[in-house]
Structure formats: C-alpha cells, structure tokens
Design a protein around this motif. Structure first.
Motif, PDB file in Angstrom:
ATOM      1  N   ASN A   1       0.813  -1.217   0.000  1.00  0.00           N
ATOM      2  CA  ASN A   1       0.000   0.000   0.000  1.00  0.00           C
ATOM      3  C   ASN A   1       0.849   1.270   0.000  1.00  0.00           C
ATOM      4  OD1 ASN A   1      -2.516  -1.407   0.159  1.00  0.00           O
ATOM      5  ND2 ASN A   1      -2.085  -1.811   2.319  1.00  0.00           N
ATOM      6  N   ALA A   2       2.020   1.198  -0.609  1.00  0.00           N
ATOM      7  CA  ALA A   2       2.924   2.348  -0.623  1.00  0.00           C
ATOM      8  C   ALA A   2       2.319   3.530  -1.380  1.00  0.00           C
ATOM      9  CB  ALA A   2       4.254   1.947  -1.260  1.00  0.00           C
ATOM     10  N   CYS A   3       2.819   4.721  -1.043  1.00  0.00           N
ATOM     11  CA  CYS A   3       2.392   5.945  -1.730  1.00  0.00           C
ATOM     12  C   CYS A   3       3.636   6.644  -2.263  1.00  0.00           C
ATOM     13  CB  CYS A   3       1.636   6.872  -0.781  1.00  0.00           C
ATOM     14  SG  CYS A   3       1.212   8.477  -1.522  1.00  0.00           S
ATOM     15  N   MET A   4       3.573   7.041  -3.530  1.00  0.00           N
ATOM     16  CA  MET A   4       4.707   7.719  -4.162  1.00  0.00           C
ATOM     17  C   MET A   4       4.216   8.987  -4.849  1.00  0.00           C
ATOM     18  SD  MET A   4       7.156   6.300  -7.199  1.00  0.00           S
ATOM     19  CE  MET A   4       8.530   7.261  -7.824  1.00  0.00           C
ATOM     20  N   ILE A   5       4.942  10.097  -4.659  1.00  0.00           N
ATOM     21  CA  ILE A   5       4.576  11.357  -5.302  1.00  0.00           C
ATOM     22  C   ILE A   5       5.774  11.839  -6.118  1.00  0.00           C
ATOM     23  CG2 ILE A   5       3.698  13.694  -4.984  1.00  0.00           C
ATOM     24  CD1 ILE A   5       2.625  12.881  -2.291  1.00  0.00           C
ATOM     25  N   PRO A   6       5.826  11.501  -7.410  1.00  0.00           N
ATOM     26  CA  PRO A   6       6.911  11.999  -8.264  1.00  0.00           C
ATOM     27  C   PRO A   6       6.734  13.487  -8.532  1.00  0.00           C
ATOM     28  CG  PRO A   6       5.795  10.078  -9.222  1.00  0.00           C
ATOM     29  CD  PRO A   6       4.935  10.592  -8.121  1.00  0.00           C
ATOM     30  N   ASP A   7       7.814  14.158  -8.915  1.00  0.00           N
ATOM     31  CA  ASP A   7       7.767  15.589  -9.208  1.00  0.00           C
ATOM     32  C   ASP A   7       6.824  15.867 -10.374  1.00  0.00           C
ATOM     33  OD1 ASP A   7       8.710  18.311  -8.919  1.00  0.00           O
ATOM     34  OD2 ASP A   7       9.737  18.005 -10.821  1.00  0.00           O
TER      35      ASP A   7
ATOM     36  N   ARG B   1       1.685  -0.742  -4.780  1.00  0.00           N
ATOM     37  CA  ARG B   1       2.884  -1.273  -5.426  1.00  0.00           C
ATOM     38  C   ARG B   1       2.703  -1.463  -6.927  1.00  0.00           C
ATOM     39  NH1 ARG B   1       4.331  -6.827  -3.069  1.00  0.00           N
ATOM     40  NH2 ARG B   1       5.322  -5.629  -1.386  1.00  0.00           N
ATOM     41  N   GLU B   2       1.558  -1.996  -7.335  1.00  0.00           N
ATOM     42  CA  GLU B   2       1.339  -2.284  -8.755  1.00  0.00           C
ATOM     43  C   GLU B   2       1.337  -1.005  -9.584  1.00  0.00           C
ATOM     44  OE1 GLU B   2       1.218  -5.257 -10.327  1.00  0.00           O
ATOM     45  OE2 GLU B   2       1.897  -5.988  -8.373  1.00  0.00           O
ATOM     46  N   ASN B   3       0.710   0.051  -9.071  1.00  0.00           N
ATOM     47  CA  ASN B   3       0.676   1.313  -9.806  1.00  0.00           C
ATOM     48  C   ASN B   3       2.053   1.972  -9.855  1.00  0.00           C
ATOM     49  OD1 ASN B   3      -2.090   1.173 -10.362  1.00  0.00           O
ATOM     50  ND2 ASN B   3      -2.618   2.063  -8.376  1.00  0.00           N
ATOM     51  N   ILE B   4       2.822   1.815  -8.772  1.00  0.00           N
ATOM     52  CA  ILE B   4       4.188   2.343  -8.770  1.00  0.00           C
ATOM     53  C   ILE B   4       5.037   1.592  -9.794  1.00  0.00           C
ATOM     54  CG2 ILE B   4       6.289   2.543  -7.379  1.00  0.00           C
ATOM     55  CD1 ILE B   4       4.485   3.072  -4.962  1.00  0.00           C
ATOM     56  N   LYS B   5       4.830   0.284  -9.890  1.00  0.00           N
ATOM     57  CA  LYS B   5       5.553  -0.512 -10.887  1.00  0.00           C
ATOM     58  C   LYS B   5       5.235  -0.022 -12.300  1.00  0.00           C
ATOM     59  CE  LYS B   5       4.224  -4.692 -11.939  1.00  0.00           C
ATOM     60  NZ  LYS B   5       3.957  -6.157 -11.869  1.00  0.00           N
TER      61      LYS B   5
ATOM     62  N   GLU C   1       7.486   2.820   2.239  1.00  0.00           N
ATOM     63  CA  GLU C   1       6.068   3.050   2.524  1.00  0.00           C
ATOM     64  C   GLU C   1       5.577   4.356   1.891  1.00  0.00           C
ATOM     65  OE1 GLU C   1       3.341   2.234   6.374  1.00  0.00           O
ATOM     66  OE2 GLU C   1       5.004   3.602   6.700  1.00  0.00           O
ATOM     67  N   ASN C   2       6.407   5.386   1.930  1.00  0.00           N
ATOM     68  CA  ASN C   2       6.060   6.674   1.327  1.00  0.00           C
ATOM     69  C   ASN C   2       7.298   7.269   0.675  1.00  0.00           C
ATOM     70  OD1 ASN C   2       3.181   7.169   2.302  1.00  0.00           O
ATOM     71  ND2 ASN C   2       4.235   6.797   4.234  1.00  0.00           N
ATOM     72  N   GLU C   3       7.092   7.946  -0.448  1.00  0.00           N
ATOM     73  CA  GLU C   3       8.233   8.519  -1.161  1.00  0.00           C
ATOM     74  C   GLU C   3       7.805   9.765  -1.928  1.00  0.00           C
ATOM     75  OE1 GLU C   3      11.980   6.456  -3.142  1.00  0.00           O
ATOM     76  OE2 GLU C   3      10.157   6.143  -4.340  1.00  0.00           O
ATOM     77  N   MET C   4       8.683  10.763  -1.944  1.00  0.00           N
ATOM     78  CA  MET C   4       8.430  11.994  -2.696  1.00  0.00           C
ATOM     79  C   MET C   4       9.724  12.409  -3.396  1.00  0.00           C
ATOM     80  SD  MET C   4       7.125  15.717  -1.298  1.00  0.00           S
ATOM     81  CE  MET C   4       5.589  15.024  -0.718  1.00  0.00           C
ATOM     82  N   THR C   5       9.621  12.763  -4.687  1.00  0.00           N
ATOM     83  CA  THR C   5      10.804  13.172  -5.418  1.00  0.00           C
ATOM     84  C   THR C   5      10.611  14.565  -6.000  1.00  0.00           C
ATOM     85  OG1 THR C   5      10.029  12.237  -7.520  1.00  0.00           O
ATOM     86  CG2 THR C   5      11.280  10.777  -6.060  1.00  0.00           C
ATOM     87  N   ASN C   6      11.743  15.244  -6.206  1.00  0.00           N
ATOM     88  CA  ASN C   6      11.735  16.569  -6.807  1.00  0.00           C
ATOM     89  C   ASN C   6      12.851  16.617  -7.843  1.00  0.00           C
ATOM     90  OD1 ASN C   6      11.061  19.489  -6.952  1.00  0.00           O
ATOM     91  ND2 ASN C   6      13.151  19.690  -6.201  1.00  0.00           N
ATOM     92  N   SER C   7      12.581  17.170  -9.014  1.00  0.00           N
ATOM     93  CA  SER C   7      13.599  17.196 -10.063  1.00  0.00           C
ATOM     94  C   SER C   7      13.980  18.616 -10.423  1.00  0.00           C
ATOM     95  CB  SER C   7      13.079  16.476 -11.320  1.00  0.00           C
ATOM     96  OG  SER C   7      11.954  17.145 -11.858  1.00  0.00           O
ATOM     97  N   ASP C   8      15.238  18.745 -10.817  1.00  0.00           N
ATOM     98  CA  ASP C   8      15.763  20.012 -11.323  1.00  0.00           C
ATOM     99  C   ASP C   8      16.066  19.782 -12.788  1.00  0.00           C
ATOM    100  OD1 ASP C   8      17.100  22.266 -12.013  1.00  0.00           O
ATOM    101  OD2 ASP C   8      18.798  21.982 -10.648  1.00  0.00           O
TER     102      ASP C   8
END
Length: 251
Positions: free
Chosen positions: A162-168, A176-180, A240-247
């Motif tokens: 049930n992880a949550c990921m927020i890409p920039d 997990r499946e949607n993150i994959k 479990e949770n992840e957030m990324t930021n890009s330059d």
C-alpha cells in the motif's frame, strides 16, 4: 480496538468501499498523511477522528469503541494508583535515616541493573541503526541496477503493498502495482539513473527516513532530490512513502 488492529480495520473498510486514502482523507477533512499514519499504526488517533472515519466508512463502532475507551480509562486509573504507591516506596527507600545499610544494599541492585540495561540497549540500538543504514545503502545500489536493466518487478518489491509515491510534477501514486507501472513507463520512455545516493538517514525503529539525491538522463541530464520513508515489515525494510523533486537543468 487498538493499534495495529485499528489501522488494519480502517484499511479493510476503505478498500471494501473502493476508496483511496486520499478520498477518505478528503471526506473526513483530514490530511492524507493522517490517514496513512493511522492505517500504518504509527499513531492512535483521537476518539473524534476514529468516529468520523468509521462514520464515513458506514461502520458502527459505538459499542466496540465504548468498550475500548472504558478499558483505556481502567488502565489509566490502575497506572495512577500503581505509580502513587511506587512513588511513596521510593521516597521511603531514599530516606537513609532508618535501616541505612539494608536500604543501601537494596538500592545498589537496581542502580547497577539500570546501568547495565542502559549500556545493552544503547549498544543494541547502535547496531540496529548501523544495520538499517547499511541496508538502505545496498538497496539504493540495487535500485539503480535493477531499474537500468529493466528489472521493474524486482524494483517494485522494494515497496510495500500500500505504498504511496509522489513523483515531481505528477499526481500521487498509490499501491505497489501502480508504482511498478510508473517505473515501467519512464523506463520505456528512455530514462536511466546514473546515481541514487542517501545524504541523510534517520532511524527510529521501525521507521527510517532517508533524504538523498538522484541523477539520470533522458538523454539530457536530470537531477533532483528525494525523501523516502521506510518501514520494517516481516523481516525486511520496505518503502512506505516517497516523494521526489527534479531540477530540469540538472544542476
């Protein structure tokens, strides 16, 4: 009902309703992070919040919650009584005007025990933190290797179900499946990592918060930062949770 049963129950009811954590948070007028922390048993919410969540999920909790509150009240009352008795006993024990030698001998045992326990716990915690940091470092190396070789299935297993990921510049991705699928998409688009390196790792068992930098190309150079929350589940660390930021400039 108490944690972690409370969190599991809310998660089960939410999934049965076909709701995301974000949708539940919106209906209850609380933050997404609050729902995530409740479901992962990181916190025990106030009774009002529990009642609001269960009402939103059409679940009757008055009888079970009433029993839960009653048990908490009884426990608190017994704890206060016990602490009061312990306090009186300790005060008398430190009064060395009577039975001095006997009390000194009694006091020496717990003092030595406390010192030994403190040293043992400190050493164990240090070893645990070192193991966690080593695991995170090794996992980052595998992350880059697996992604660049197209082993997206292996990469996805680093995340909890049930992880949550927020890409920039992208909406939140749940599960997990949607993150994959997201990683498969950017891999097929031609993106490749050149590095993923932790700059700060904070260990608070069973949670690790990692902050670091990543670099890659598409084929132009890209760089950014990330914050990842890991949780120790069933003998291994999972994201479990992840957030990324890009330059976009790569600087």
């Amino acid at each position: 009902m108490k944690q972690p049963d409370l969190g599991r129950k809310i998660s089960e009811l939410r999934l049965a309703k076909g709701m995301t954590q974000g949708q539940l948070a919106g209906k209850c007028n609380v933050s997404l992070r609050t729902i995530q922390r409740i479901e992962s048993a990181e916190v025990t919410p106030r009774s009002y919040t529990i009642r609001l969540i269960f009402e939103t999920l059409d679940y009757e909790i008055y009888s079970s919650f009433g029993k839960f509150s009653y048990n908490l009240d009884r426990m608190a009352y017994k704890t206060r009584i016990w602490l009061g008795q312990l306090y009186k006993y300790v005060l008398d024990l430190f009064n060395l005007k009577t039975n001095t030698m006997k009390k000194l001998s009694i006091l020496s045992v717990p003092i030595v025990s406390v010192v030994l326990i403190f040293l043992f716990i400190s050493n164990s915690q240090a070893q645990s933190e070192d193991r966690a940091k080593k695991t995170i470092t090794e996992t980052n190396a595998n992350f880059v290797k697996w992604f660049n070789s197209g082993k997206i299935d292996s990469l996805a297993m680093l995340y909890s179900v049930n992880a949550c990921m927020i890409p920039d510049n992208y909406h939140a991705i749940y599960g997990r499946e949607n993150i994959k699928d997201y990683y498969a998409f950017i891999y097929n688009a031609g993106f490749r990592f050149t590095t993923s390196k932790a700059e700060s790792v904070i260990v608070s068992d069973p949670i690790v918060v990692e902050r670091g930098i990543w670099k890659g190309n598409l084929p132009g150079e890209l760089a950014g930062t990330y914050i990842t929350q890991w949780k120790y589940e069933k003998g291994k660390w999972l994201i479990e949770n992840e957030m990324t930021n890009s330059d976009q400039s790569g600087n």
